[in-house]
Design a protein around this motif. Structure first.
Motif, mmCIF file in Angstrom:
data_model
loop_
_atom_site.group_PDB
_atom_site.id
_atom_site.type_symbol
_atom_site.label_atom_id
_atom_site.label_comp_id
_atom_site.label_asym_id
_atom_site.label_seq_id
_atom_site.Cartn_x
_atom_site.Cartn_y
_atom_site.Cartn_z
ATOM 1 N N ILE A 1 10.892 -8.938 -3.617
ATOM 2 C CA ILE A 1 11.713 -7.954 -4.331
ATOM 3 C C ILE A 1 11.682 -6.614 -3.605
ATOM 4 O O ILE A 1 12.725 -5.967 -3.418
ATOM 5 N N LEU A 2 10.497 -6.175 -3.166
ATOM 6 C CA LEU A 2 10.390 -4.902 -2.447
ATOM 7 C C LEU A 2 11.150 -4.946 -1.121
ATOM 8 O O LEU A 2 11.819 -3.968 -0.746
ATOM 9 N N ALA A 3 11.079 -6.076 -0.429
ATOM 10 C CA ALA A 3 11.779 -6.200 0.852
ATOM 11 C C ALA A 3 13.293 -6.170 0.649
ATOM 12 O O ALA A 3 14.030 -5.504 1.392
ATOM 13 N N LEU B 1 -0.991 0.050 -10.907
ATOM 14 C CA LEU B 1 -0.949 -0.498 -9.552
ATOM 15 C C LEU B 1 -0.327 0.566 -8.663
ATOM 16 O O LEU B 1 0.815 0.978 -8.882
ATOM 17 N N GLU B 2 -1.061 1.017 -7.675
ATOM 18 C CA GLU B 2 -0.611 2.139 -6.872
ATOM 19 C C GLU B 2 -0.457 1.751 -5.407
ATOM 20 O O GLU B 2 -0.997 0.739 -4.952
ATOM 21 N N GLY B 3 0.319 2.566 -4.688
ATOM 22 C CA GLY B 3 0.420 2.417 -3.243
ATOM 23 C C GLY B 3 1.599 1.600 -2.753
ATOM 24 O O GLY B 3 1.748 1.405 -1.541
ATOM 25 N N TYR B 4 2.472 1.128 -3.648
ATOM 26 C CA TYR B 4 3.612 0.305 -3.235
ATOM 27 C C TYR B 4 4.892 1.125 -3.285
ATOM 28 O O TYR B 4 5.153 1.859 -4.242
ATOM 29 N N THR B 5 5.714 0.990 -2.237
ATOM 30 C CA THR B 5 6.982 1.697 -2.157
ATOM 31 C C THR B 5 8.062 0.755 -1.632
ATOM 32 O O THR B 5 7.772 -0.362 -1.187
ATOM 33 N N PRO C 1 8.925 5.281 -4.743
ATOM 34 C CA PRO C 1 7.891 4.513 -5.449
ATOM 35 C C PRO C 1 8.506 3.360 -6.241
ATOM 36 O O PRO C 1 9.698 3.390 -6.577
ATOM 37 N N VAL C 2 7.700 2.374 -6.536
ATOM 38 C CA VAL C 2 8.169 1.226 -7.317
ATOM 39 C C VAL C 2 8.651 1.666 -8.699
ATOM 40 O O VAL C 2 9.456 0.977 -9.326
ATOM 41 N N SER C 3 8.223 2.833 -9.145
ATOM 42 C CA SER C 3 8.692 3.341 -10.438
ATOM 43 C C SER C 3 10.195 3.578 -10.455
ATOM 44 O O SER C 3 10.794 3.732 -11.525
ATOM 45 N N ASP C 4 10.848 3.589 -9.276
ATOM 46 C CA ASP C 4 12.295 3.752 -9.205
ATOM 47 C C ASP C 4 13.040 2.420 -9.228
ATOM 48 O O ASP C 4 14.275 2.406 -9.187
#
Length: 517
Positions: A488-490, A106-110, A273-276
């Motif tokens: 969660i991202l917010a 899943l790409e494009g999320y930060t 990135p969400v990977s962090d």
């Protein structure tokens, strides 16, 4: 639609279903072709067929117990008329021989985070002050209040100052094998990404847990010859002869805090990135809807985070023990499967040494919420782990060393579990509840999910996401999972949780299997 009598069946083979309606259903109510024999509270089970004494009772397609008497269709099924089955035998578990199938990325999320020198990323910019012993807690608490009141307003980019308070450090067998767990827990909590590697240390001076033992890497000179006072500038020792009176101790702490706050204030958020992300997940005050709404929806969000390259940590040994066969089957490698089995065996022995077993896990509130025993509770609990392969196991107090879906071997106690997940390196916490609990942490933001819309309405200023809308508004699990993921991202980007707005949090609670002297 929501007011019509409604039962929820989790699996086609189930011979019980739970009542969805707020307030439960009265005896005599007709629902799904059944006439209820008893008044059945919300989230509690109803027999879908006549059950003979000794017959297996299935929920989630799993035997959660056996009827201890004949139960007619429409009867209320609960802990008073069920006997609990034995747990899976660890030695009989099948270790997977082939890797699980690959999943699409899943790409494009930060998110907007604070990048640290060690490569980790914080979701908050916090000055932490840790104790080496509980004796200094009162002094540190006083200093933290003054820092918040007198100093923090001058440092706009610093979110908070927190005391990493605990009850360890002396009066313990410091060299006992079990002592390794609380020592490494405290060491790794101080390294949490939300503290930017800037944790201050307050010592008494005479304690068994000396600063050089707790943080050896901070105090060893580059040539290995002894204590490097320059690198140990974060340490304040109350028994130091320069401290004449209480105010001198406080002045030393505030002086060090000024240096740390100045450095932290130079940090700003940047796109990461969400990977962090390292997301810890936990449930507490659970009910029988936890496995219907909040936990499976969180499992979908967990899958999204893992697919985006992030890390998700789920825990609670006694709450996965009865589903360990399902988890072993999802292990990414045979070694991960063996690690899971090893941690289950260790905890079985730990409980047995205390003349207890996994059945002690369920609380009166769990049972009032429809969870008859730990088997039923476990099936709902593991659903928050989603469906991704399990890529690693974190022993108690250790820090995560890989990404993906990880199991942290922690007790199910909310407070100890949260503390150990802090040590594992989580930078966001997600907590699901059905009965309701104001649990939160000051060290990381805690996103609170509730299983029932009725609870969300009553606790409107404590709840971040109402997953009860899966029932009350016919929301899909998928849409709710996406909403949780976006929340969660917010929050990771700085949006305050309800608990942060209220300023409430729980104390840390160390897991100490070692002896106390």
């Amino acid at each position: 639609m929501a007011d019509l009598p409604r039962l929820i069946r989790m699996h086609a083979s189930d011979n019980v279903a739970v009542v969805a309606n707020n307030g439960g259903l009265a005896g005599g109510t007709e629902v799904d072709g059944l006439t209820l024999v008893d008044d059945v509270p919300q989230a509690h089970k109803v027999a879908l067929t006549d059950l003979k004494a000794g017959e297996p009772v299935l929920r989630y397609g799993v035997v959660i117990g056996h009827a201890d008497r004949p139960l007619p269709a429409g009867a209320w099924v609960n802990e008073t008329n069920l006997t609990m089955p034995a747990p899976p035998v660890l030695s009989e578990l099948i270790v997977p021989s082939a890797p699980p199938p690959a999943t699409s990325p899943l790409e494009g999320y930060t998110f907007q985070g604070f990048r640290n020198r060690d490569g980790s990323v914080g979701t908050r910019n916090i000055l932490a002050i840790t104790n080496t012993v509980q004796c200094v807690s009162g002094v540190v608490g006083h200093a933290v209040e003054r820092i918040r009141r007198e100093m923090l307003p001058r440092f706009a980019n610093v979110d908070n100052v927190v005391a990493l308070d605990h009850t360890y450090g002396c009066g313990v067998a410091i060299d006992a094998p079990g002592a390794a767990v609380p020592i490494r827990t405290l060491h790794n909590i101080a390294r949490n990404p939300n503290f930017a590697g800037s944790t201050m240390i307050v010592s008494l001076g005479c304690e068994k847990l000396q600063p050089t033992r707790l943080f050896p890497e901070l105090f060893q000179s580059p040539d290995g010859s002894g204590l490097d006072r320059g690198r140990a500038s974060s340490l304040v020792t109350l028994q130091d002869e320069s401290h004449v009176g209480f105010e001198a101790m406080i002045t030393s702490i505030l002086y060090s805090a000024e240096v740390h706050l100045t450095a932290l204030n130079n940090r700003t958020r940047e796109a990461c990135p969400v990977s962090d992300l390292v997301v810890g997940m936990q449930c507490g005050g659970s009910d029988a809807l936890s496995g219907v709404t909040a936990n499976p929806a969180l499992g979908i969000a967990a899958d999204l985070i893992v697919r985006a390259g992030g890390t998700v940590i789920f825990s609670e040994v006694t709450e996965v023990r009865d589903g360990i066969d399902r988890l072993v089957a999802r292990a990414a490698t045979a070694d991960v499967a063996k690690d899971l089995i090893r941690e289950m065996a260790w905890y079985d022995e730990y409980l047995a040494a205390g003349r207890s077993d996994r059945s002690a896990n369920t609380t009166p509130g769990n049972k009032k919420g429809g969870l008859s025993n730990i088997v039923e509770k476990a099936m709902g609990s593991i659903s928050k782990s989603g469906s991704m392969p399990i890529s690693g196991v974190i022993p108690a107090g250790e820090r995560a060393s890989r990404k993906g879906l990880l199991f942290a071997a922690t007790p199910a106690s909310d407070f100890i579990c949260g503390t150990l997940q802090l040590a594992a390196g989580m930078n966001v916490h997600v907590f699901t509840t059905g009965r309701g609990t104001p649990y939160s942490l000051s060290e990381v933001p805690v996103v609170k999910l509730v299983t029932r819309t009725d609870l969300a309405r009553r606790w409107y200023d404590l709840v971040d996401v109402d997953t009860g809308r899966i029932i009350s508004e016919n929301r899909t699990l998928e849409s709710m999972g996406i909403e949780i993921f976006e929340t969660i991202l917010a929050v990771a980007s700085g949006q305050k949780t309800k608990a942060e707005c209220l300023g409430i949090s729980n104390q840390l609670a160390l897991f100490n299997p070692g002896p106390v002297t």
